[in-house]
Design a protein around this motif. Structure first.
Motif, PDB file in Angstrom:
ATOM      1  N   HIS B  11       0.790  -0.201  -2.460  1.00 55.26           N
ATOM      2  CA  HIS B  11       0.887   0.225  -4.054  1.00 55.26           C
ATOM      3  C   HIS B  11       2.251  -0.606  -4.659  1.00 55.26           C
ATOM      4  O   HIS B  11       2.966  -0.159  -2.917  1.00 55.26           O
ATOM      5  CB  HIS B  11       0.367   1.108  -4.059  1.00 55.26           C
ATOM      6  CG  HIS B  11      -0.845   1.443  -4.793  1.00 55.26           C
ATOM      7  ND1 HIS B  11      -1.582   2.683  -3.610  1.00 55.26           N
ATOM      8  CD2 HIS B  11      -1.614   1.763  -5.540  1.00 55.26           C
ATOM      9  CE1 HIS B  11      -2.591   3.072  -3.820  1.00 55.26           C
ATOM     10  NE2 HIS B  11      -2.881   2.428  -5.961  1.00 55.26           N
ATOM     11  N   SER B  13       5.751  -2.698  -6.195  1.00 54.80           N
ATOM     12  CA  SER B  13       6.973  -2.312  -7.189  1.00 54.80           C
ATOM     13  C   SER B  13       6.281  -2.770  -8.367  1.00 54.80           C
ATOM     14  O   SER B  13       6.598  -2.635  -9.494  1.00 54.80           O
ATOM     15  CB  SER B  13       7.979  -2.269  -6.914  1.00 54.80           C
ATOM     16  OG  SER B  13       8.479  -3.183  -6.148  1.00 54.80           O
ATOM     17  N   ILE B  21       6.152  -2.477  -1.029  1.00 53.59           N
ATOM     18  CA  ILE B  21       5.214  -1.422  -1.410  1.00 53.59           C
ATOM     19  C   ILE B  21       6.080  -0.301  -1.389  1.00 53.59           C
ATOM     20  O   ILE B  21       6.905  -0.217  -0.420  1.00 53.59           O
ATOM     21  CB  ILE B  21       4.716  -1.407  -0.001  1.00 53.59           C
ATOM     22  CG1 ILE B  21       3.765  -3.388   0.476  1.00 53.59           C
ATOM     23  CG2 ILE B  21       3.906  -0.522   0.756  1.00 53.59           C
ATOM     24  CD1 ILE B  21       3.170  -3.456  -0.940  1.00 53.59           C
ATOM     25  N   ILE B  22       4.967   0.939  -2.062  1.00 55.87           N
ATOM     26  CA  ILE B  22       5.330   1.847  -2.462  1.00 55.87           C
ATOM     27  C   ILE B  22       4.197   2.683  -1.760  1.00 55.87           C
ATOM     28  O   ILE B  22       5.075   3.956  -1.677  1.00 55.87           O
ATOM     29  CB  ILE B  22       5.856   2.537  -3.817  1.00 55.87           C
ATOM     30  CG1 ILE B  22       5.347   2.193  -5.164  1.00 55.87           C
ATOM     31  CG2 ILE B  22       7.078   1.645  -4.414  1.00 55.87           C
ATOM     32  CD1 ILE B  22       4.832   2.327  -6.495  1.00 55.87           C
ATOM     33  N   ALA B  23       3.229   2.568  -2.041  1.00 54.57           N
ATOM     34  CA  ALA B  23       2.424   3.215  -1.395  1.00 54.57           C
ATOM     35  C   ALA B  23       1.053   2.567  -0.587  1.00 54.57           C
ATOM     36  O   ALA B  23       1.440   1.388  -0.950  1.00 54.57           O
ATOM     37  CB  ALA B  23       1.385   4.505  -2.649  1.00 54.57           C
ATOM     38  N   VAL B  76       0.587   5.706 -13.609  1.00 53.33           N
ATOM     39  CA  VAL B  76       0.075   5.549 -12.145  1.00 53.33           C
ATOM     40  C   VAL B  76       1.286   4.144 -11.780  1.00 53.33           C
ATOM     41  O   VAL B  76       2.075   4.204 -13.009  1.00 53.33           O
ATOM     42  CB  VAL B  76      -1.360   5.046 -12.090  1.00 53.33           C
ATOM     43  CG1 VAL B  76      -2.250   5.576 -12.655  1.00 53.33           C
ATOM     44  CG2 VAL B  76      -0.882   3.562 -12.213  1.00 53.33           C
ATOM     45  N   MET B  77       1.581   5.187 -10.324  1.00 59.68           N
ATOM     46  CA  MET B  77       2.694   4.239  -9.636  1.00 59.68           C
ATOM     47  C   MET B  77       2.276   3.787  -9.804  1.00 59.68           C
ATOM     48  O   MET B  77       1.325   2.752  -8.715  1.00 59.68           O
ATOM     49  CB  MET B  77       2.682   5.545  -8.579  1.00 59.68           C
ATOM     50  CG  MET B  77       4.482   5.481  -7.938  1.00 59.68           C
ATOM     51  SD  MET B  77       5.591   6.096  -8.964  1.00 59.68           S
ATOM     52  CE  MET B  77       5.301   7.861  -8.260  1.00 59.68           C
ATOM     53  N   GLY B  78       3.398   2.294  -9.662  1.00 60.44           N
ATOM     54  CA  GLY B  78       3.316   1.041  -8.940  1.00 60.44           C
ATOM     55  C   GLY B  78       1.574  -0.156  -8.735  1.00 60.44           C
ATOM     56  O   GLY B  78       0.446   0.290 -10.458  1.00 60.44           O
ATOM     57  N   TYR B  79       1.688  -1.320  -8.781  1.00 60.73           N
ATOM     58  CA  TYR B  79       0.460  -1.941  -8.988  1.00 60.73           C
ATOM     59  C   TYR B  79      -0.496  -2.149  -7.430  1.00 60.73           C
ATOM     60  O   TYR B  79       0.016  -2.107  -6.746  1.00 60.73           O
ATOM     61  CB  TYR B  79       1.105  -3.324  -9.256  1.00 60.73           C
ATOM     62  CG  TYR B  79       1.694  -3.536 -10.867  1.00 60.73           C
ATOM     63  CD1 TYR B  79       1.397  -4.120 -11.429  1.00 60.73           C
ATOM     64  CD2 TYR B  79       2.860  -2.830 -10.458  1.00 60.73           C
ATOM     65  CE1 TYR B  79       2.112  -3.444 -12.970  1.00 60.73           C
ATOM     66  CE2 TYR B  79       3.996  -2.801 -11.479  1.00 60.73           C
ATOM     67  CZ  TYR B  79       3.169  -3.090 -12.804  1.00 60.73           C
ATOM     68  OH  TYR B  79       3.977  -2.929 -14.208  1.00 60.73           O
ATOM     69  N   GLU B  80      -1.950  -1.850  -8.010  1.00 60.37           N
ATOM     70  CA  GLU B  80      -2.501  -1.451  -6.547  1.00 60.37           C
ATOM     71  C   GLU B  80      -3.166  -2.961  -6.064  1.00 60.37           C
ATOM     72  O   GLU B  80      -4.423  -3.534  -7.072  1.00 60.37           O
ATOM     73  CB  GLU B  80      -3.933  -0.367  -6.980  1.00 60.37           C
ATOM     74  CG  GLU B  80      -4.705  -0.498  -6.125  1.00 60.37           C
ATOM     75  CD  GLU B  80      -5.305   0.848  -6.489  1.00 60.37           C
ATOM     76  OE1 GLU B  80      -5.349   2.034  -6.008  1.00 60.37           O
ATOM     77  OE2 GLU B  80      -6.332   0.659  -6.816  1.00 60.37           O
TER      78      GLU B  80
END
Lengths: 274, 91
Positions: B11, B13, B21-23, B76-80
């Motif tokens: 994931h 930013s 990467i944040i996740a 949702v958080m971030g871009y997958e």
């Protein structure tokens, strides 16, 4: 009414708005935590919502003046205890839960419900601490949409001393982690609701509000980033924080500047440049 | 010896493969393997999707860039990004 000395101050309210949680250790007597742990350990079944009947000592936790002070500060003076509560038994050998919000996320940016998670024993890294993603209480994301996330760079673990309580905004993303120790980790989750009759006309600060202190720390809402995400999300999050603050104060306007650039010093000029 | 698909969810930013990467979640093609939230020693394999590509991962899903319907909300958080690597050293 709770004694003022136990209420939160403006800075602590800002921090809860930003993070979506706060940790309190009211320093309960050691024997109370131990008694609750032992009674939980002796249960044959999980009593679900009837946990107070099985372990009435838990009433002492939620009637503690420091605990009531936090709840009144966040939810207003007439907050109520929700009839749903649960004893979470994280047994040795467990794997982590997936990230989730409790219940359904509702599209509002207020504090309508607070989760109070009480831990009767010390929780270390290997005992399945509760993991939290700070700031996610603003996100309208049903739990199914969180299923593909693994670890977040900015996740935090609720490693706490015995008798600690983590207060969380109801919508925050959280999960129990794996328990690789040989001891069951208990967590008693209780829900507390804001008085549903409270309106923006009747709401006023229910904590130790001081206008000058509120102005002094207001910049926290505008500058603190607790979880890395998209830049545009951060801009939106800042606006949502102010919306939450307004819902808690009844719309008190503070005479503050939102100009983060005014007065910033320029970098020193390079003396070698012509 | 059989070739199996390893999956890596990153994931980021932004939708750029160069962004932070944040996740992260990695799924190994091994029976009873677990992908979970770690409570110690998280190994951050890559700082960006680009770093993962350099290490041999292949993107099989790009995030969509459509703006959210309600542009004042966050969801949702971030871009997958989903990446795969085909390997045969699991036996």
């Amino acid at each position: 009414m709770t004694n003022n000395q136990y209420l939160l101050n403006d800075k602590q309210i800002y921090e809860f708005i930003i993070n979506g949680y706060l940790i309190l250790n009211p320093k309960f007597p050691k024997h109370l935590n131990e008694k609750i742990y032992q009674k939980a350990d002796a249960l044959d079944t999980n009593p679900g919502d009837n946990i107070l009947d099985e372990i009435p000592d838990l009433n002492e936790i939620w009637s503690n003046p420091k605990v009531k002070g936090v709840l009144q500060s966040l939810l207003g003076i007439n907050y109520t205890m929700n009839p749903h509560r649960h004893c979470h038994m994280n047994e040795p050998g467990s794997v982590s839960q997936t990230w989730h919000q409790d219940g359904l996320n509702e599209r509002h940016h207020e504090i309508k419900t607070v989760l109070g998670m009480y831990y009767p024993q010390k929780v270390t890294n290997n005992m399945g601490p509760t993991a939290i993603v700070p700031g996610t209480h603003f996100r309208n994301a049903p739990s199914d949409r969180l299923a593909t996330y693994g670890n977040f760079k900015d996740q935090v673990l609720g490693t706490v001393e015995a008798g600690s309580i983590i207060f969380l905004h109801y919508d925050i993303w959280h999960a129990a982690t794996s328990n690789t120790s040989d001891k069951t980790r208990y967590m008693f989750k209780f829900l507390f609701n804001k008085n549903s009759k409270a309106t923006s006309e009747t709401v006023s600060p229910s904590w130790n509000h001081d206008t000058s202190e509120a102005i002094k720390h207001f910049g926290l809402l505008l500058t603190t980033q607790v979880c890395r995400s998209a830049q545009s999300d951060f801009y939106k999050e800042k606006a949502l924080r102010e919306k939450m603050w307004d819902s808690m104060t009844g719309g008190i306007k503070l005479n503050v500047s939102r100009d983060a650039w005014a007065g910033k010093r320029r970098p020193k000029k390079n003396s070698n440049m012509m | 010896m059989s070739i199996r698909q390893r999956l890596l969810y990153l994931h980021a930013s932004t939708p750029s493969i160069r962004s932070e990467i944040i996740a992260m979640a990695i799924h190994e093609p091994i029976k009873n393997s677990v992908t979970q939230i770690e409570n110690s020693n998280i190994e951050w394999l890559y700082n960006s999707v680009h770093d993962a590509i350099i290490d041999g991962w292949r993107i099989i899903h790009f995030p969509q860039q459509r703006a959210p319907f309600e542009d004042r909300e966050v969801d949702v958080m971030g871009y997958e990004f989903i990446l795969e690597k085909m390997e045969d050293n699991f036996d």
